[in-house]
Motif scaffolding. Structure first.
Motif, PDB file in Angstrom:
ATOM      1  N   ARG A 290       4.683   5.022  -6.466  1.00  0.00           N
ATOM      2  CA  ARG A 290       3.514   4.396  -5.720  1.00  0.00           C
ATOM      3  C   ARG A 290       2.323   3.974  -6.692  1.00  0.00           C
ATOM      4  O   ARG A 290       1.911   2.909  -6.516  1.00  0.00           O
ATOM      5  CB  ARG A 290       2.632   5.640  -5.015  1.00  0.00           C
ATOM      6  N   GLN A 291       2.218   4.567  -8.001  1.00  0.00           N
ATOM      7  CA  GLN A 291       1.371   3.901  -8.853  1.00  0.00           C
ATOM      8  C   GLN A 291       1.817   2.412  -9.431  1.00  0.00           C
ATOM      9  O   GLN A 291       1.018   1.712  -9.599  1.00  0.00           O
ATOM     10  CB  GLN A 291       1.256   4.855 -10.176  1.00  0.00           C
ATOM     11  N   LYS A 292       3.234   2.504  -9.589  1.00  0.00           N
ATOM     12  CA  LYS A 292       3.633   1.127 -10.097  1.00  0.00           C
ATOM     13  C   LYS A 292       3.484   0.041  -8.928  1.00  0.00           C
ATOM     14  O   LYS A 292       3.122  -1.230  -9.309  1.00  0.00           O
ATOM     15  CB  LYS A 292       5.076   1.366 -10.444  1.00  0.00           C
TER      16      LYS A 292
ATOM     17  N   SER B 203       1.948   0.580  -1.617  1.00  0.00           N
ATOM     18  CA  SER B 203       1.297  -0.163  -2.461  1.00  0.00           C
ATOM     19  C   SER B 203      -0.337   0.102  -2.464  1.00  0.00           C
ATOM     20  O   SER B 203      -1.179  -0.562  -2.885  1.00  0.00           O
ATOM     21  CB  SER B 203       1.445  -1.451  -2.454  1.00  0.00           C
TER      22      SER B 203
ATOM     23  N   GLU C 275       1.306   0.106  -6.536  1.00  0.00           N
ATOM     24  CA  GLU C 275      -0.211  -0.071  -6.429  1.00  0.00           C
ATOM     25  C   GLU C 275      -0.703  -1.294  -7.573  1.00  0.00           C
ATOM     26  O   GLU C 275      -1.329  -2.262  -7.057  1.00  0.00           O
ATOM     27  CB  GLU C 275      -0.879   0.867  -6.493  1.00  0.00           C
ATOM     28  N   GLN C 276       0.043  -1.085  -8.631  1.00  0.00           N
ATOM     29  CA  GLN C 276      -0.343  -2.009  -9.837  1.00  0.00           C
ATOM     30  C   GLN C 276      -0.162  -3.345  -9.517  1.00  0.00           C
ATOM     31  O   GLN C 276      -0.614  -4.218  -9.779  1.00  0.00           O
ATOM     32  CB  GLN C 276      -0.097  -1.441 -10.997  1.00  0.00           C
ATOM     33  N   LYS C 277       1.332  -3.391  -8.990  1.00  0.00           N
ATOM     34  CA  LYS C 277       2.093  -4.653  -8.900  1.00  0.00           C
ATOM     35  C   LYS C 277       1.472  -5.410  -7.674  1.00  0.00           C
ATOM     36  O   LYS C 277       1.088  -6.634  -7.945  1.00  0.00           O
ATOM     37  CB  LYS C 277       3.351  -4.458  -8.276  1.00  0.00           C
ATOM     38  N   TYR C 278       0.866  -4.866  -6.678  1.00  0.00           N
ATOM     39  CA  TYR C 278       0.384  -5.775  -5.546  1.00  0.00           C
ATOM     40  C   TYR C 278      -1.163  -5.540  -5.676  1.00  0.00           C
ATOM     41  O   TYR C 278      -1.804  -5.929  -4.745  1.00  0.00           O
ATOM     42  CB  TYR C 278       0.740  -4.960  -4.220  1.00  0.00           C
ATOM     43  N   HIS C 279      -1.873  -5.027  -6.492  1.00  0.00           N
ATOM     44  CA  HIS C 279      -3.395  -5.041  -6.494  1.00  0.00           C
ATOM     45  C   HIS C 279      -4.211  -6.164  -6.626  1.00  0.00           C
ATOM     46  O   HIS C 279      -5.124  -6.383  -5.699  1.00  0.00           O
ATOM     47  CB  HIS C 279      -3.939  -4.168  -7.888  1.00  0.00           C
TER      48      HIS C 279
ATOM     49  N   PRO D 125      -3.602   1.826  -2.296  1.00  0.00           N
ATOM     50  CA  PRO D 125      -4.430   2.668  -3.106  1.00  0.00           C
ATOM     51  C   PRO D 125      -4.663   4.038  -2.498  1.00  0.00           C
ATOM     52  O   PRO D 125      -4.795   5.122  -2.924  1.00  0.00           O
ATOM     53  CB  PRO D 125      -5.655   2.105  -3.711  1.00  0.00           C
TER      54      PRO D 125
ATOM     55  N   SER E 233       4.940   8.483  -9.045  1.00  0.00           N
ATOM     56  CA  SER E 233       4.768   7.533 -10.194  1.00  0.00           C
ATOM     57  C   SER E 233       5.255   5.873  -9.593  1.00  0.00           C
ATOM     58  O   SER E 233       4.786   5.091 -10.026  1.00  0.00           O
ATOM     59  CB  SER E 233       5.627   7.711 -11.484  1.00  0.00           C
TER      60      SER E 233
ATOM     61  N   ARG F   3      -6.417  -7.289  -3.351  1.00  0.00           N
ATOM     62  CA  ARG F   3      -7.889  -7.629  -3.551  1.00  0.00           C
ATOM     63  C   ARG F   3      -8.206  -9.114  -3.077  1.00  0.00           C
ATOM     64  O   ARG F   3      -9.142  -9.158  -2.542  1.00  0.00           O
ATOM     65  CB  ARG F   3      -8.283  -7.523  -5.084  1.00  0.00           C
TER      66      ARG F   3
END
Length: 100
Positions: free
Chosen positions: A13-15, A54, A17-21, A56, A11, A25
């Protein structure tokens, strides 16, 4: 049932990943658009400075009910044995199992 520490780690890692997405990109788009090599290396260094968790590719799909990391069905977000138990209990309409 998976260990709670592993579920918590996932969880986090998911946070991350969303923060630095968006940053990740946009940096990748910049690398494709920029032609000089020294500018590409600066952008690449910026990507490398982001936290490893972070990325994916570090994420692992887990079962919603048990947290099991393997044999998951994307449509149901459940592992195989939980899905089978639910079908036998007639909790999933339209799903059938074969037994021989």
């Amino acid at each position: 049932m998976a260990r709670k520490s592993l579920i918590q780690r996932e969880s986090k890692r998911q946070k991350l990943e969303q923060k630095y997405h968006l940053i990740r990109r946009s940096s990748k788009k910049e690398i494709n658009q920029v032609s000089p090599l020294n500018e590409k290396s600066k952008i690449h260094a910026k990507l490398q400075s982001l936290p490893r968790n972070s990325a994916p590719t570090r994420l692992r799909r887990r079962c919603v009910s048990t947290g099991r990391p393997r044999a998951n069905y994307r449509d149901f977000e459940l592992s195989g044995h939980i899905l089978r138990e639910m079908v036998h209990a007639c909790l999933l309409p339209g799903a059938t199992t074969s037994s021989w």
